[in-house]
Design an enzyme around this catalytic site. Structure first.
Site, PDB file in Angstrom:
ATOM      1  N   HIS A 118       8.088 -13.222  -0.977  1.00 39.20           N
ATOM      2  CA  HIS A 118       7.215 -12.117  -1.376  1.00 39.20           C
ATOM      3  C   HIS A 118       6.034 -12.604  -2.215  1.00 39.20           C
ATOM      4  CE1 HIS A 118      10.634  -9.983   0.024  1.00 39.20           C
ATOM      5  NE2 HIS A 118      11.316 -10.018  -1.094  1.00 39.20           N
ATOM      6  N   TYR A 138       6.353 -11.761   3.681  1.00 38.53           N
ATOM      7  CA  TYR A 138       6.549 -10.345   4.001  1.00 38.53           C
ATOM      8  C   TYR A 138       6.660  -9.593   2.681  1.00 38.53           C
ATOM      9  CZ  TYR A 138      11.331 -11.986   3.232  1.00 38.53           C
ATOM     10  OH  TYR A 138      12.447 -12.576   2.698  1.00 38.53           O
TER      11      TYR A 138
END
Length: 312
Positions: free
Chosen positions: A287, A240
């Site tokens: 990330h 994400y």
């Protein structure tokens, strides 16, 4: 003699004050930032048509757009290993009985020229003297816990929006928008709890049971917007997107001129916050930080944003 010393001290104080303001003006001049020129050349970002920018992506959650598309629901629920859509539906019903249920930022047009400062938490802000420049923007978006008190000279004092989640929550001023970045249904439940029962004190870490914030200025980023940032802007890198990256893309959608401060490493390639010595890793867990960094540089090269990289 005492009177002479007083006059000397007064003149010294005046000189220091003058030099500070002169320094602030030089920062504005040396950064080639002429505010009136920026406005004259602003150009609405809402008219920017590219393979990335999607006008239809819902930015903020409200009762009229809260039903999630199946692919969005699967992806977002998958972040939290939560499959009970009914819980989400019940939470949304409660959310908009408490918080503003309206369409925000639907005022885009060729005559609008809203400026945004996106302020990250990098140590490169120290000794930058960017404070007056940051405060000059219409919107100042800050991320997570980044403080202003004691750092006003470098980071400014104005905060119109603070993007946070339960684990990064802090008290806000009355005029600041609390913009919740929900990575899980529990984040929305926590938001409700902070203004009502105050019973949620733990997610995957300890979280405040309540914070000081204006209930009438609460906003919730839409799960579909988070997925859109992940799929289109981060091109699926990482599990994400990071909070900073999501905030920057959010700013591109609500403002016509976006300037970015406090992102990246210091000049000696160190990664830490300006307010503490916490070391940051370029590749954070979850990330695609390296790809996000490349995308931000591309946005700078394409003149979609302007990066201010500090002096330290």
């Amino acid at each position: 003699m005492r009177h002479q010393r007083y006059i000397t001290a007064l003149l010294t104080s005046t000189a220091i004050t003058f030099l500070y303001f002169q320094s602030s003006l030089m920062i504005l001049k040396n950064s080639s930032y002429t505010f009136s020129s920026e406005r004259a050349l602003c150009g609405s970002v809402s008219n920017w048509s590219s393979e990335h920018y999607k006008h239809t992506a819902p930015l903020l959650l409200n009762s009229t757009n809260s039903v999630l598309h199946a692919n969005v629901s699967r992806w977002w629920m998958g972040l939290q290993e939560e499959s009970n859509v009914r819980i989400y539906t019940d939470v949304v019903d409660t959310l908009f009985s408490l918080f503003p249920d309206e369409e925000h930022y639907a005022d885009a047009g060729p005559d609008r020229c809203r400026t945004c400062a996106v302020v990250g938490n990098s140590g490169n802000l120290l000794k930058s003297n960017y404070g007056p420049l940051i405060d000059f923007h219409d919107f100042v978006l800050r991320i997570n816990k980044g403080p202003t008190k004691g750092y006003e000279k470098d980071v400014g004092s104005k905060t119109t929006h603070r993007i946070l989640y339960p684990e990064s929550a802090v008290d806000l001023e009355e005029h600041t928008h609390l913009v919740l970045l929900p990575f899980k249904v529990l984040d929305m439940q926590w938001l409700i709890s902070t203004f009502t029962t105050k019973h949620i004190t733990w997610t995957y870490a300890q979280v405040p049971s309540t914070i000081k914030a204006n209930k009438d200025k609460v906003m919730i980023l839409h799960p579909e917007f988070i997925k859109y940032v992940h799929d289109i802007w981060a091109e699926g890198h990482g599990r994400y997107p990071s909070t900073g990256f999501i905030t920057l893309i959010f700013a591109l959608h609500i403002c016509d001129k976006v300037n970015v401060f406090g992102f990246g490493a210091t000049s000696d390639r160190k990664w830490h916050h300006y307010f503490d010595e916490t070391k940051l890793a370029l590749e954070s867990i979850g990330h695609g930080a390296d790809f996000e960094h490349k995308t931000i540089n591309w946005l700078q090269q394409e003149s979609k944003i302007r990066m201010y990289r500090g002096w330290t």
